[in-house]
Design an enzyme around this catalytic site. Structure first.
Site, PDB file in Angstrom:
ATOM      1  N   ILE A   1       0.687  -1.092   0.061  1.00  0.00           N
ATOM      2  CA  ILE A   1      -0.120   0.036   0.037  1.00  0.00           C
ATOM      3  C   ILE A   1       0.753   0.995  -0.015  1.00  0.00           C
ATOM      4  CG2 ILE A   1      -0.290   0.174   2.376  1.00  0.00           C
ATOM      5  CD1 ILE A   1      -2.981   0.859  -0.257  1.00  0.00           C
ATOM      6  N   ALA A   2       2.086   1.051   0.688  1.00  0.00           N
ATOM      7  CA  ALA A   2       3.031   2.378   0.639  1.00  0.00           C
ATOM      8  C   ALA A   2       3.276   2.726  -0.751  1.00  0.00           C
ATOM      9  CB  ALA A   2       4.046   1.983   1.376  1.00  0.00           C
ATOM     10  N   SER A  11      12.465   2.321   6.511  1.00  0.00           N
ATOM     11  CA  SER A  11      12.106   1.078   6.481  1.00  0.00           C
ATOM     12  C   SER A  11      12.871   0.201   7.391  1.00  0.00           C
ATOM     13  CB  SER A  11      12.551   0.574   5.264  1.00  0.00           C
ATOM     14  OG  SER A  11      12.424  -1.198   5.056  1.00  0.00           O
ATOM     15  N   ARG A  12      12.398  -0.771   7.959  1.00  0.00           N
ATOM     16  CA  ARG A  12      13.277  -1.720   8.672  1.00  0.00           C
ATOM     17  C   ARG A  12      14.578  -2.129   7.998  1.00  0.00           C
ATOM     18  NH1 ARG A  12       9.354  -6.446   9.618  1.00  0.00           N
ATOM     19  NH2 ARG A  12       9.232  -6.027   7.432  1.00  0.00           N
ATOM     20  N   TYR A  58      12.666   3.016  11.232  1.00  0.00           N
ATOM     21  CA  TYR A  58      11.396   4.135  11.470  1.00  0.00           C
ATOM     22  C   TYR A  58      11.805   5.246  12.426  1.00  0.00           C
ATOM     23  CZ  TYR A  58       8.743   0.186   9.551  1.00  0.00           C
ATOM     24  OH  TYR A  58       8.115  -0.981   8.602  1.00  0.00           O
ATOM     25  N   HIS A 111       0.197  -0.090  14.158  1.00  0.00           N
ATOM     26  CA  HIS A 111      -0.409   1.382  14.044  1.00  0.00           C
ATOM     27  C   HIS A 111      -0.263   2.153  15.245  1.00  0.00           C
ATOM     28  CE1 HIS A 111      -2.996  -0.033   9.906  1.00  0.00           C
ATOM     29  NE2 HIS A 111      -1.679  -0.141  10.000  1.00  0.00           N
ATOM     30  N   LYS A 131      -5.827   2.108   7.224  1.00  0.00           N
ATOM     31  CA  LYS A 131      -6.982   1.709   8.236  1.00  0.00           C
ATOM     32  C   LYS A 131      -6.700   0.055   8.374  1.00  0.00           C
ATOM     33  CE  LYS A 131      -7.897  -1.367   5.614  1.00  0.00           C
ATOM     34  NZ  LYS A 131      -7.292  -2.452   4.932  1.00  0.00           N
ATOM     35  N   ARG A 142      -2.058 -10.532   6.635  1.00  0.00           N
ATOM     36  CA  ARG A 142      -3.252 -10.867   6.831  1.00  0.00           C
ATOM     37  C   ARG A 142      -3.830 -11.946   7.544  1.00  0.00           C
ATOM     38  NH1 ARG A 142      -2.064  -7.562   3.103  1.00  0.00           N
ATOM     39  NH2 ARG A 142      -3.096  -5.603   2.609  1.00  0.00           N
ATOM     40  N   ASP A 144      -9.189  -6.491   7.586  1.00  0.00           N
ATOM     41  CA  ASP A 144      -8.719  -5.719   6.272  1.00  0.00           C
ATOM     42  C   ASP A 144      -9.526  -5.267   5.460  1.00  0.00           C
ATOM     43  OD1 ASP A 144      -6.529  -5.743   4.699  1.00  0.00           O
ATOM     44  OD2 ASP A 144      -6.945  -7.279   3.613  1.00  0.00           O
TER      45      ASP A 144
HETATM   46  N1  LIG Z   1      -6.068   1.725   2.158  1.00  0.00           N
HETATM   47  C1  LIG Z   1      -6.025   0.717   1.341  1.00  0.00           C
HETATM   48  O1  LIG Z   1      -6.295   0.613   0.086  1.00  0.00           O
HETATM   49  C2  LIG Z   1      -5.143  -0.394   1.734  1.00  0.00           C
HETATM   50  C3  LIG Z   1      -4.864  -1.491   0.867  1.00  0.00           C
HETATM   51  C4  LIG Z   1      -4.149  -2.432   1.315  1.00  0.00           C
HETATM   52  C5  LIG Z   1      -3.519  -2.493   2.644  1.00  0.00           C
HETATM   53  N2  LIG Z   1      -4.031  -1.330   3.521  1.00  0.00           N
HETATM   54  C6  LIG Z   1      -3.383  -1.284   4.907  1.00  0.00           C
HETATM   55  O2  LIG Z   1      -1.981  -1.037   4.760  1.00  0.00           O
HETATM   56  C7  LIG Z   1      -1.297  -1.780   5.988  1.00  0.00           C
HETATM   57  C8  LIG Z   1      -0.121  -2.638   5.105  1.00  0.00           C
HETATM   58  O3  LIG Z   1      -0.892  -3.393   4.001  1.00  0.00           O
HETATM   59  P1  LIG Z   1       0.140  -3.796   2.868  1.00  0.00           P
HETATM   60  O4  LIG Z   1      -0.775  -4.310   2.105  1.00  0.00           O
HETATM   61  O5  LIG Z   1       0.994  -2.945   2.410  1.00  0.00           O
HETATM   62  O6  LIG Z   1       1.000  -5.048   3.640  1.00  0.00           O
HETATM   63  P2  LIG Z   1       2.529  -5.367   3.148  1.00  0.00           P
HETATM   64  O7  LIG Z   1       2.705  -5.494   1.719  1.00  0.00           O
HETATM   65  O8  LIG Z   1       2.796  -6.889   3.904  1.00  0.00           O
HETATM   66  O9  LIG Z   1       3.587  -4.306   3.645  1.00  0.00           O
HETATM   67  C9  LIG Z   1       3.673  -4.010   5.011  1.00  0.00           C
HETATM   68  C10 LIG Z   1       4.846  -3.208   5.356  1.00  0.00           C
HETATM   69  O10 LIG Z   1       4.914  -3.060   6.927  1.00  0.00           O
HETATM   70  C11 LIG Z   1       6.282  -2.979   7.435  1.00  0.00           C
HETATM   71  N3  LIG Z   1       6.275  -3.863   8.310  1.00  0.00           N
HETATM   72  C12 LIG Z   1       6.575  -3.438   9.713  1.00  0.00           C
HETATM   73  N4  LIG Z   1       6.663  -4.320  10.898  1.00  0.00           N
HETATM   74  C13 LIG Z   1       6.384  -5.650   9.888  1.00  0.00           C
HETATM   75  C14 LIG Z   1       6.002  -6.925  10.256  1.00  0.00           C
HETATM   76  N5  LIG Z   1       6.099  -7.262  11.656  1.00  0.00           N
HETATM   77  N6  LIG Z   1       5.694  -8.012   9.186  1.00  0.00           N
HETATM   78  C15 LIG Z   1       5.630  -7.412   7.909  1.00  0.00           C
HETATM   79  N7  LIG Z   1       5.770  -6.302   7.614  1.00  0.00           N
HETATM   80  C16 LIG Z   1       6.152  -5.356   8.531  1.00  0.00           C
HETATM   81  C17 LIG Z   1       7.027  -3.228   6.147  1.00  0.00           C
HETATM   82  O11 LIG Z   1       7.999  -2.257   5.533  1.00  0.00           O
HETATM   83  P3  LIG Z   1       9.282  -2.433   5.861  1.00  0.00           P
HETATM   84  O12 LIG Z   1       9.909  -3.778   5.420  1.00  0.00           O
HETATM   85  O13 LIG Z   1       9.687  -1.200   4.864  1.00  0.00           O
HETATM   86  O14 LIG Z   1       9.691  -1.951   7.317  1.00  0.00           O
HETATM   87  C18 LIG Z   1       5.915  -4.117   5.060  1.00  0.00           C
HETATM   88  O15 LIG Z   1       6.577  -4.086   3.681  1.00  0.00           O
HETATM   89  C19 LIG Z   1      -2.288  -2.636   6.562  1.00  0.00           C
HETATM   90  O16 LIG Z   1      -2.638  -1.881   7.600  1.00  0.00           O
HETATM   91  C20 LIG Z   1      -3.564  -2.663   5.770  1.00  0.00           C
HETATM   92  O17 LIG Z   1      -4.760  -2.897   6.274  1.00  0.00           O
HETATM   93  C21 LIG Z   1      -4.623  -0.430   3.189  1.00  0.00           C
END
Ligand SMILES: NC(=O)c1ccc[n+]([C@@H]2O[C@H](COP(=O)([O-])OP(=O)(O)OC[C@H]3O[C@@H](n4cnc5c(N)ncnc54)[C@H](OP(=O)(O)O)[C@@H]3O)[C@@H](O)[C@H]2O)c1
Length: 344
Positions: free
Chosen positions: A15-16, A36-37, A58, A79, A97, A166, A178
C-alpha cells in the site's frame, strides 16, 4: 506555489507504493523521505519514487526535520505504536485502516494527537473520494425514498498465506480488520448512526484469523445492513442500497477508479400482485434506471493525501473525523468479541 505537506513514508510494502504513486499524482503533498526496517528496501523504494532521503529505521525517519507528516503503512498491529511515536516526535499522522487493533488503542492515539496539537487521520481512501459523497447525497436527496437495507461485500481470494500479514493473528490480521472495516464504515456513514444490534458469523482459518465473516446490523432508525468479507472467496464487491422507492447499486464502492466512478439508481415499480389483472400474462416491466457518473480528476490515493494535507495546512476538519473512526473501532471490537478473534 503554495506550501506542500512534506510526507515521510513509514514502511515500504504494497500500500505504501500505491500511496506514493497517488501522492505524485496529487497536488498538496511531496514525498520527502522514506523509512524502512531495511536500508536496502528504503533505498529501492526511494529510487522508484524519486525520494531524496532514505532511512534504515523508522526511528531515524521520525527524527528527519524535513518531514512534516508520517504515513503509517505497516501491519495493523504496528499502527498504535508508530502513530504514538510519530506524534510525540512532532509529526502529523495519516495512518492506514484499520486505525488500531481496538477502540482503546484508537482513543489513546487521538488523545496524544490532541495533546501534541497534531492532526491524525485514518487513511480510509474511499471516504475521501467524490463517488462516496455522491452516493450519500443521492440517499439524502431521497432518490430511493427512505433507506431501509444496505448490502455490501468486500472479498478477495489470495494464494499467499505464508508471510501474508493478513493471515498473521499477532499482526492484527483477518478479513474483518482488512476489508470488513470498509463495509462497517459505509453502513455507519449512510445511516449516520451506530448499530443497535450486531450479529456476526465467521469461518476461522487454521492460522487463527477470520477468513470469511458475515455480519448483520440493525440501526436505531430501522435500517438493516449486512456484509460479507473474505480472503479466500470471490464476491461481487458491490454496495446495494435499498429504499422504499428504489435502489442504488455501486459497482466499485471501495476502490473507484476515474473511469469506473459512479453508480445506478433504479426506481421501484409496482409489484405484479399490486397491478390490475392483465387480460393475458405479460412480461414484468423493466424498472427505469439512471446511471450517475461521478467525474473525478485524480487518483484515489492522491485525493486522500490532498484531503489530509488540507486538514493540516488549512487547519480544516479531517475527512475521517475522530468520532467516525472511534465508532468504527467499537463496532469492530464487538464483531471480534462475537467471532472470538483475539490478537494477543
Ligand atoms: N487503504 C488501502 O487501500 C489499503 C490497501 C492495502 C492495505 N492497507 C493497509 O495497509 C497496511 C499494510 O498493508 P500492505 O498490503 O501494504 O502490507 P505489506 O505489503 O505486507 O507491507 C507491510 C509493510 O509493513 C512493514 N512492516 C513493519 N513491521 C512488519 C512486520 N512485523 N511484518 C511485516 N511487515 C512489517 C514492512 O515495511 P518495511 O519492510 O519497509 O519496514 C512491510 O513492507 C495494513 O494496515 C492494511 O490494512 C490499506
Amino acid at each position: 506555489m503554495s506550501k506542500k505537506l512534506r510526507i515521510g513514508i513509514l514502511g515500504t510494502g504494497n500500500i505504501a507504493k500505491q500511496f506514493a504513486a497517488g501522492v505524485q499524482r496529487g497536488y498538496r503533498c511531496s514525498l520527502a523521505a522514506v523509512g524502512s526496517r531495511s536500508a536496502a528496501s528504503a533505498t529501492s523504494f526511494a529510487r522508484q519514487f524519486g525520494i531524496g532521503a532514505t532511512h534504515g529505521s523508522y526511528d531515524a525517519l521520525l527524527k528527519d526535520k524535513a518531514v512534516d507528516a508520517i504515513y503509517i503503512s505497516g501491519p495493523n498491529s504496528t499502527h498504535h505504536e508508530w502513530t504514538l511515536k510519530a506524534l510525540r516526535a512532532g509529526k502529523h499522522v495519516l495512518c492506514e485502516k484499520p486505525f488500531a487493533l481496538d477502540a482503546g488503542q484508537a482513543e489513546e492515539m487521538f488523545d496524544v494527537a490532541h495533546a501534541a496539537g497534531r492532526v491524525v487521520m485514518e487513511a480510509f481512501m474511499y471516504l475521501c473520494h467524490p463517488q462516496t459523497a455522491a452516493v450519500v447525497d443521492a440517499i439524502h436527496r431521497g432518490q430511493i425514498g427512505k433507506l431501509k437495507l444496505i448490502r455490501t461485500a468486500f472479498c478477495y481470494c489470495t494464494n499467499k498465506i505464508e508471510g501474508n500479514i493478513r493471515f498473521d493473528r499477532k499482526l492484527g490480521g483477518g478479513a474483518l480488520m482488512d476489508i470488513g472495516c470498509y463495509c462497517v464504515s459505509l453502513s455507519r456513514l449512510l445511516t449516520g448512526e451506530e448499530p443497535a444490534a450486531i450479529h456476526a458469523e465467521t469461518l476461522l482459518h487454521k492460522t487463527g484469523v477470520d477468513e470469511l465473516t458475515t455480519v448483520s446490523m440493525r440501526f436505531p432508525g430501522g435500517v438493516q445492513a449486512s456484509f460479507t468479507c473474505g480472503m479466500l472467496t470471490h464476491a461481487d464487491n458491490t454496495a446495494h442500497l435499498s429504499g422504499d422507492r428504489g435502489w442504488i447499486e455501486v459497482p466499485w464502492p471501495w476502490k473507484p477508479t476515474p473511469d469506473k466512478s459512479g453508480f445506478t439508481i433504479t426506481q421501484s415499480i409496482a409489484p405484479r400482485q399490486d397491478q390490475k389483472s392483465p387480460a393475458k400474462p405479460t412480461a414484468p416491466s423493466i424498472p427505469p434506471r439512471q446511471t450517475v457518473n461521478v467525474p473525478v480528476e485524480g487518483d484515489l490515493f492522491g485525493i486522500e493525501a490532498d484531503e489530509f494535507a488540507t486538514a493540516v495546512l488549512d487547519a480544516k476538519p479531517t475527512k475521517v473525523p475522530r468520532a467516525f473512526t472511534m465508532g468504527n473501532m467499537q463496532v469492530l471490537d464487538e464483531i471480534r468479541r462475537q467471532i472470538g478473534l483475539r490478537f494477543e
